[in-house]
Structures are given as C-alpha cells and as structure tokens.
Design a protein around this motif. Structure first.
Motif, PDB file in Angstrom:
ATOM      1  N   GLY A  27       8.900   7.590 -10.313  1.00 51.33           N
ATOM      2  CA  GLY A  27       9.863   7.515  -9.219  1.00 51.33           C
ATOM      3  C   GLY A  27       9.251   7.184  -7.876  1.00 51.33           C
ATOM      4  N   GLU A  28       7.921   7.081  -7.789  1.00 49.48           N
ATOM      5  CA  GLU A  28       7.278   6.754  -6.513  1.00 49.48           C
ATOM      6  C   GLU A  28       7.302   5.237  -6.304  1.00 49.48           C
ATOM      7  OE1 GLU A  28       3.069   7.947  -4.537  1.00 49.48           O
ATOM      8  OE2 GLU A  28       2.945   6.546  -6.240  1.00 49.48           O
ATOM      9  N   SER A  29       7.868   4.796  -5.184  1.00 44.96           N
ATOM     10  CA  SER A  29       7.884   3.370  -4.854  1.00 44.96           C
ATOM     11  C   SER A  29       6.607   3.001  -4.102  1.00 44.96           C
ATOM     12  CB  SER A  29       9.097   3.054  -3.978  1.00 44.96           C
ATOM     13  OG  SER A  29       8.956   3.677  -2.709  1.00 44.96           O
TER      14      SER A  29
ATOM     15  N   VAL B 231       5.646  12.482   0.535  1.00 47.25           N
ATOM     16  CA  VAL B 231       7.056  12.191   0.275  1.00 47.25           C
ATOM     17  C   VAL B 231       7.667  13.336  -0.533  1.00 47.25           C
ATOM     18  CG1 VAL B 231       8.652  10.549  -0.772  1.00 47.25           C
ATOM     19  CG2 VAL B 231       6.543   9.722   0.320  1.00 47.25           C
ATOM     20  N   PRO B 232       8.687  13.997  -0.004  1.00 43.65           N
ATOM     21  CA  PRO B 232       9.224  15.193  -0.669  1.00 43.65           C
ATOM     22  C   PRO B 232       9.632  14.984  -2.128  1.00 43.65           C
ATOM     23  CG  PRO B 232      10.037  15.086   1.588  1.00 43.65           C
ATOM     24  CD  PRO B 232       9.296  13.805   1.341  1.00 43.65           C
ATOM     25  N   HIS B 233      10.291  13.865  -2.441  1.00 42.35           N
ATOM     26  CA  HIS B 233      10.759  13.731  -3.832  1.00 42.35           C
ATOM     27  C   HIS B 233       9.588  13.509  -4.781  1.00 42.35           C
ATOM     28  CE1 HIS B 233      10.408   9.391  -4.892  1.00 42.35           C
ATOM     29  NE2 HIS B 233      10.586   9.160  -3.607  1.00 42.35           N
ATOM     30  N   VAL B 234       8.493  12.909  -4.298  1.00 38.80           N
ATOM     31  CA  VAL B 234       7.297  12.741  -5.139  1.00 38.80           C
ATOM     32  C   VAL B 234       6.638  14.099  -5.373  1.00 38.80           C
ATOM     33  CG1 VAL B 234       5.025  11.666  -5.304  1.00 38.80           C
ATOM     34  CG2 VAL B 234       6.949  10.373  -4.362  1.00 38.80           C
TER      35      VAL B 234
ATOM     36  N   ASP C  22       2.182  -1.942 -11.346  1.00 40.84           N
ATOM     37  CA  ASP C  22       2.530  -1.031 -10.254  1.00 40.84           C
ATOM     38  C   ASP C  22       1.305  -0.223  -9.830  1.00 40.84           C
ATOM     39  OD1 ASP C  22       4.906   0.567  -8.797  1.00 40.84           O
ATOM     40  OD2 ASP C  22       3.505   2.028  -9.637  1.00 40.84           O
ATOM     41  N   GLN C  23       0.559   0.287 -10.801  1.00 36.13           N
ATOM     42  CA  GLN C  23      -0.646   1.059 -10.488  1.00 36.13           C
ATOM     43  C   GLN C  23      -1.665   0.198  -9.740  1.00 36.13           C
ATOM     44  OE1 GLN C  23      -0.281   4.183 -10.790  1.00 36.13           O
ATOM     45  NE2 GLN C  23      -0.791   4.978 -12.809  1.00 36.13           N
TER      46      GLN C  23
ATOM     47  N   ALA D 106       6.634   1.718  -1.201  1.00 41.22           N
ATOM     48  CA  ALA D 106       6.878   2.204   0.166  1.00 41.22           C
ATOM     49  C   ALA D 106       6.549   3.689   0.284  1.00 41.22           C
ATOM     50  CB  ALA D 106       8.325   1.944   0.568  1.00 41.22           C
ATOM     51  N   ASP D 107       6.880   4.470  -0.757  1.00 39.01           N
ATOM     52  CA  ASP D 107       6.513   5.891  -0.756  1.00 39.01           C
ATOM     53  C   ASP D 107       5.006   6.054  -0.652  1.00 39.01           C
ATOM     54  OD1 ASP D 107       9.172   6.760  -1.091  1.00 39.01           O
ATOM     55  OD2 ASP D 107       9.012   6.753  -3.277  1.00 39.01           O
ATOM     56  N   TRP D 108       4.296   5.261  -1.432  1.00 36.29           N
ATOM     57  CA  TRP D 108       2.829   5.352  -1.446  1.00 36.29           C
ATOM     58  C   TRP D 108       2.249   4.946  -0.090  1.00 36.29           C
ATOM     59  CZ3 TRP D 108      -1.127   7.717  -2.823  1.00 36.29           C
ATOM     60  CH2 TRP D 108      -2.400   7.155  -2.950  1.00 36.29           C
ATOM     61  N   ARG D 109       2.825   3.937   0.509  1.00 35.97           N
ATOM     62  CA  ARG D 109       2.370   3.539   1.845  1.00 35.97           C
ATOM     63  C   ARG D 109       2.572   4.696   2.842  1.00 35.97           C
ATOM     64  NH1 ARG D 109       1.458  -1.036   5.003  1.00 35.97           N
ATOM     65  NH2 ARG D 109       1.870  -2.440   3.244  1.00 35.97           N
TER      66      ARG D 109
END
Length: 415
Positions: free
Chosen positions: A200-202, A160-163, A250-251, A204-207
């Motif tokens: 900032g990583e959601s 993910v670019p923003h991550v 979250d983690q 969904a980003d991690w998925r």
C-alpha cells in the motif's frame, strides 16, 4: 514467530573455544552485540527473536534481564581468556532487539559497564543502541550518553501514518524531529532506519518518508526493502490476499529514489542499504560484521563469531537464563567455517560495500567473469581496472544497477 536456529555441532557446556581461534586474532577487530529480546508490541512483519510480556509467560523477567546478560559477559571474557586470545578492548558495542529502550536506561548502562569491566572499551569506542521513537525521553537519552553511549539508531520506518499502521508500528511520526533533537542535545550521533516496499505504500509516500528523515539533518540513514518472512503475521495476510506486495520494479524505483535524495543531501552510500554523511558517520559495528571481524553476541538467540568459529545461543529468554544460572554456556550450537564457505561469505559481504572486494580475493574462474559484469553495467569498470583512485588495486565495486542486482553479482562470482 522468529526463525529457527541454524543446524550445527553441539556446543560445549563451558563454551570453550578451540585453539584455532588464536590465528590472526591480532589483525581482527573485536566488538560486542547485546540483544534485548523485549518489545511492547510485536510488529506483523517482524521475525526477530523478540517477545512481548504476553508471549514470555513466567520465568523470564525484564527486571532481571540486565543481570542475566552480565552473567554471559563474564562467561565470555573467561572463555576468550582461556582460549589464549590476546586482550582486545571492544571497539564497538551495539545494543539491538527487540526494543532495547523498553529497559530502563540504567540497565543498558549497567550492561555497557559489564562490557567495559570484562573486555575493556577502546578510547574511541562506538556504542550504539536501537530505540523506538516512542520509547525514549530527553532524560533517558541524556542518561545513556552519560553512561558511555555515543550513538542511537531510531526505528523510524516511515513518516506516513497508513504505512506505519500496516507495519503495526506504534509511534507517532510527528515525534521523529523531537527525538532526533533530544538525542543530539544529549550529545548522541543519530541514525534513522527506514523500510520501503510496505504493501500500500506509494512512491509519493516513500518520498515523504525520505524527505522527513532528511529534514532532521541526520548524518546516517539505513533504508531496507521489506522482506516478508515465513511464519510472520504479515506473511499470513499476504497469503490470504489481505495485503499485496509490490513488484520488483516498484522496489527498484524506491531504492533509486532513496539514493537520489540521500546523495543530493550529501549522504554517500557505503553499503548497499546504508548512507552516511562522512566515513566517520558510518556504523563501525556493522562494518565489522561485513569485514568478518570477531564479535561476541550476548543474549537469547544472539550469534557470535571468533576466528572462524560461529555459535548461537538458545532462543527463549527463560532457557537462556536457566543455562547461565546453572553456570553453563547458553550456546545451542556452533560451526567452524570451512575455507570454501569463508570465501563465499567474503564475496557476499565484500561486494555490498562501497570500498568493494579486491579482485585478487576471487578465484581465477570468478576473476574471468568480472569483465562480463562490467559489460552488463553491474560493476564499475574503472575500479575493476584499478583506475578509480580511491581504493588500492583492482576491486569489484557495484554500480547503482549492480546494487539493485547484488544477489545476481554474488551468484556470478561464487564458485
């Protein structure tokens, strides 16, 4: 800023090891770690012993680094021979950093040739280099394979670019499928390293990152929770309130998602943060660390362990090169691991492995606490009773909840 070196005793100038290291040496494996302390850009979360060209200043040359490392390899072989250790070819070699592949592939091959000449390489040796996705080409990967490398571990971190921007990683995530294909075409096994819990990583980003990694068909994935170390740029950003760290829930959710998706894709956890398609795909070099085998660490800031003696090299490449140029060991300090510390380390490392830790390796007091860990759902009851079938005897093997709370399990079992 990379962390300070440990406190310990002074290391002898010639690097000599005590006679005690010979005990049981024939039962221990032997590997070599080669540290390449260079990066083109320092990532904000990184506290490894790495340097950019600007940070290095004069007197520390990337061009000359392979020759400097070869000098320590020669010294290491002499020290081990003088200690009366049996000849053991290296069963694993791991080149880490930094970004090893900022050096020409030919330099990495020369360093490997040095290991081969000094200690020998086992016929089935696992030889890995770390690499950034933007630091390799099809040609450089093919040269590494021809030179004897068998495996490459790419620092993907996220798709993910923003991550990636928050982590200050420089590669284009669209390049990941290409570099995996190039490596496989060259005949190299491939691992992808991921980081979860970036500010900032959601979920969904991690998925997205997990699914992107799995779409490449790799046979090994490492997934580590981001730890923001003191002294790093990111630690300053968090302290100022510019970045907000995720909470423990979250983690945990991200770890569980990783385990779900990786398991469904046919990869099995063999260490808390590592999954492999088959036992043969596991990183044998890292397993040797977790099993407390012997290894010689080459490079500035590198750590070594032989027969219960640990030592660490001076950190700066300039000081490291100067020591070797003077014919001296680059070791800054060392320690002999006492029995109590060795037992604690065996617990800390052993419980992280899928194979688990033999219950008999625990003190009587710690054995009495295993039942409570089973009742709390942290330890597999069948394995603790010796009924799991895939490992002999009674073993402390973590459940998935136990993997999330591995540090608490260690505290419970530590004396």
């Amino acid at each position: 800023m990379s962390p300070a070196l440990p406190e310990g005793d002074a290391a002898p100038a010639d690097g000599a090891l005590p006679p005690s290291v010979r005990a049981g040496a024939g039962r221990r494996g032997f590997g070599v770690y080669l540290h390449v302390p260079f990066c083109t850009v320092r990532c904000g979360y990184c506290d490894f012993n790495t340097y950019t060209a600007t940070e290095l200043g004069g007197g520390a040359s990337q061009v000359a680094y392979a020759d400097t490392a070869l000098a320590e390899i020669t010294l290491g072989a002499r020290v081990m021979r003088d200690a009366g250790l049996p000849e053991r070819p290296a069963s694993t070699v791991f080149v880490g950093g930094g970004t090893p592949t900022v050096l020409p592939a030919g330099d990495l091959v020369r360093m490997l040739d040095g290991v081969r000449g000094a200690w020998g390489l086992a016929d089935d040796a696992e030889v890995t280099t770390e690499a950034n996705p933007d630091s390799v080409t099809p040609e450089s990967l093919a040269e590494l394979r021809r030179g004897g490398f068998t495996r490459v571990s790419f620092g993907m971190q996220s798709a993910v670019p923003h991550v990636l921007a928050t982590l200050e990683r420089t590669h284009d995530p669209r390049r990941i499928p290409d570099v995996v294909r190039w490596a496989r075409d060259a005949g190299l096994a491939v691992s992808l390293d991921l980081i979860y819990g970036t500010p900032g990583e959601s979920l969904a980003d991690w998925r997205t990152s997990l699914e992107t990694a799995l779409a490449t068909g790799v046979d090994h994935v490492s997934a580590y929770a981001l730890v923001v170390e003191r002294g790093t740029k990111m630690a300053v950003q968090v302290r100022r309130g510019d970045l907000a760290l995720p909470d423990e829930d979250d983690q945990a959710a991200k770890y569980e998602l990783a385990d779900d998706l990786l398991t469904a894709a046919g990869l099995t956890w063999y260490e808390v943060s590592n999954w492999a398609r088959t036992p043969a795909d596991a990183c044998r070099h890292n397993l040797a660390y977790w099993r407390n085998d012997d290894w010689w660490g080459v490079g500035p800031g590198a750590h070594s362990h032989v027969g219960g003696v640990r030592w660490w090299n001076v950190k700066h490449p300039r000081a490291y090169a100067a020591r070797l140029a003077a014919g001296e060991s680059p070791a800054a300090g060392r320690e002999t691991v006492e029995d109590a510390s060795a037992r604690l380390e065996r617990v800390m490392l052993g419980v992280r492995l899928h194979e688990g830790l033999p219950v008999d390796a625990l003190s009587p007091a710690a054995r009495s606490r295993v039942a409570g860990l089973v009742a709390d759902g942290l330890v597999d009851g069948r394995a603790a009773l010796g009924a799991a079938g895939d490992a002999p005897g009674r073993r402390v093997r973590l459940t998935r909840r136990g993997r999330l709370l591995a540090d608490a399990v260690v505290r419970t079992l530590a004396d």
